[in-house]
Scaffold this motif. Sequence first.
Motif, PDB file in Angstrom:
ATOM      1  N   GLY A  86       0.802  -1.212   0.000  1.00  0.00           N
ATOM      2  CA  GLY A  86       0.000   0.000   0.000  1.00  0.00           C
ATOM      3  C   GLY A  86       0.835   1.261   0.000  1.00  0.00           C
ATOM      4  O   GLY A  86       0.463   2.270  -0.618  1.00  0.00           O
ATOM      5  N   LEU A  87       1.979   1.229   0.687  1.00  0.00           N
ATOM      6  CA  LEU A  87       2.840   2.404   0.781  1.00  0.00           C
ATOM      7  C   LEU A  87       3.535   2.723  -0.536  1.00  0.00           C
ATOM      8  O   LEU A  87       3.573   3.880  -0.960  1.00  0.00           O
ATOM      9  N   LEU A  88       4.068   1.696  -1.187  1.00  0.00           N
ATOM     10  CA  LEU A  88       4.901   1.909  -2.369  1.00  0.00           C
ATOM     11  C   LEU A  88       4.133   1.840  -3.677  1.00  0.00           C
ATOM     12  O   LEU A  88       4.512   2.486  -4.658  1.00  0.00           O
ATOM     13  N   TRP A  89       3.063   1.052  -3.706  1.00  0.00           N
ATOM     14  CA  TRP A  89       2.367   0.801  -4.975  1.00  0.00           C
ATOM     15  C   TRP A  89       0.861   1.032  -4.830  1.00  0.00           C
ATOM     16  O   TRP A  89       0.055   0.131  -5.082  1.00  0.00           O
ATOM     17  N   PRO A  90       0.439   2.216  -4.426  1.00  0.00           N
ATOM     18  CA  PRO A  90      -0.989   2.464  -4.171  1.00  0.00           C
ATOM     19  C   PRO A  90      -1.863   2.337  -5.419  1.00  0.00           C
ATOM     20  O   PRO A  90      -3.003   1.873  -5.324  1.00  0.00           O
TER      21      PRO A  90
END
Length: 436
Positions: A77-81
């Motif tokens: 979720g943080l890197l590839w929203p």
Amino acid sequence: MNDFLAARSQMALSLGFHIIYSCIGMVMPVFMAISHYKYIKTQNPVYKNITQAWSKGVAIFFATGAVSGTMLSFELGLLWPKFMQHAGPIFGMPFSLEGVAFFIEAIALGFFLYGWKRLNKWFHWATGVMVGVSGILSGILVVSANSWMNSPSGFDYVNGQYLNIDPIKAMFNGAWFSEALHMTIAAFSATGFAVAGIHALMIYRKQNIEFHTKAFRIAIVFGALAAILQPLSGDISAKHAAKRQPAKLAAMEAYFHTQTYAPLVIGGIPDTVEKKVNYGIELPGVLSFLVNDNFKQEVKGLDQIPAKDQPNVPVTHYAFQIMVGIGMLTMLIGILYFIAVWKKRDWLSRSWFLKLFIMATPLGFIALEAGWTVTEVGRQPWIIQDVMRTADAVTPMPGIQYSFYLFSFIYFTLSLAVIFLLQRQIKMVPEIYDVK
């Protein structure tokens, strides 16, 4: 380091560590259950010692796997929203089921660790079996999610919209079986050789020989069988890659020019400028046969794939060659072990034979990391094959390099803690365990 490179590096680092923890967590409970069964049937206290020693290792890797797996969930979720926004509703089912399997594993492990002298012996053993079964299912479910990225299905992609979502079809996508089979066998091979190598070292040092000999035999039977079966699952995976990801196959083989009688290249240094492989050994027609079961049939090369859609050829090729080379070596060592058991039992106590397995201790995990590199780098530049590019999925949030540095520190610290705990566990004299 730009944010895109930092995001990819952080994900690669996280997966590289987690795959080791998770594979050991999948396989060690199986070894533990086998040893426990032998203790129940024979009442030999050595098997109880082995079971209790291995159960402590299972607990260590369960904890580290849980930590690293949880971190990976947040990283998605943080890197590839943008990826999760579209892909989450499609391939979320295997992740949800993996969570269920994880909770079952945690509960069963608690019963097993604290059930000595408190539970019926067969119920106690069954909880250990459940730890192994749920661990393997967890691994298969996660691989199912990854295989969906390589072979997306279960939706219609129309004008940038993801419509008619079918989570079941997405979970059982075209690549899930071949990838799950290959990964599960790889986990047994890598863990089997690693555990056997550690016990072989103790036998070589003449420490608690009966304990380590029995433990060695349980581990190496699984490791050797898996190593012998691995080329078969690899062949299945390669055929699927040729059908669904021809760019990946071409990069694996550094295969630049489409042709009939396509050659298989062993080794070599890819030259992406001149479009050739230097110093490699070519076997004419063998690639055509491996892909199509026909020496004459054409195989699609990199020349038919736009440059912007091609993965990094040298990295993919080198990783593939390392994986295959180690796979063949461990297969030969596995065959030697069975020859020793059947015909040459005096080999089992020879120094050269023990040194062979000591040397092989890390090889399975090196091959595992190389294979994962092939899977992930070979899919680039796509995060969802032919649907979404990795560059389009990355977070717009700045400062990702600092997150990468932080997570790197956490993973290396976690690994040092694991090494310390395992070293202490290995050095413990097995007689300290209660054998009454």
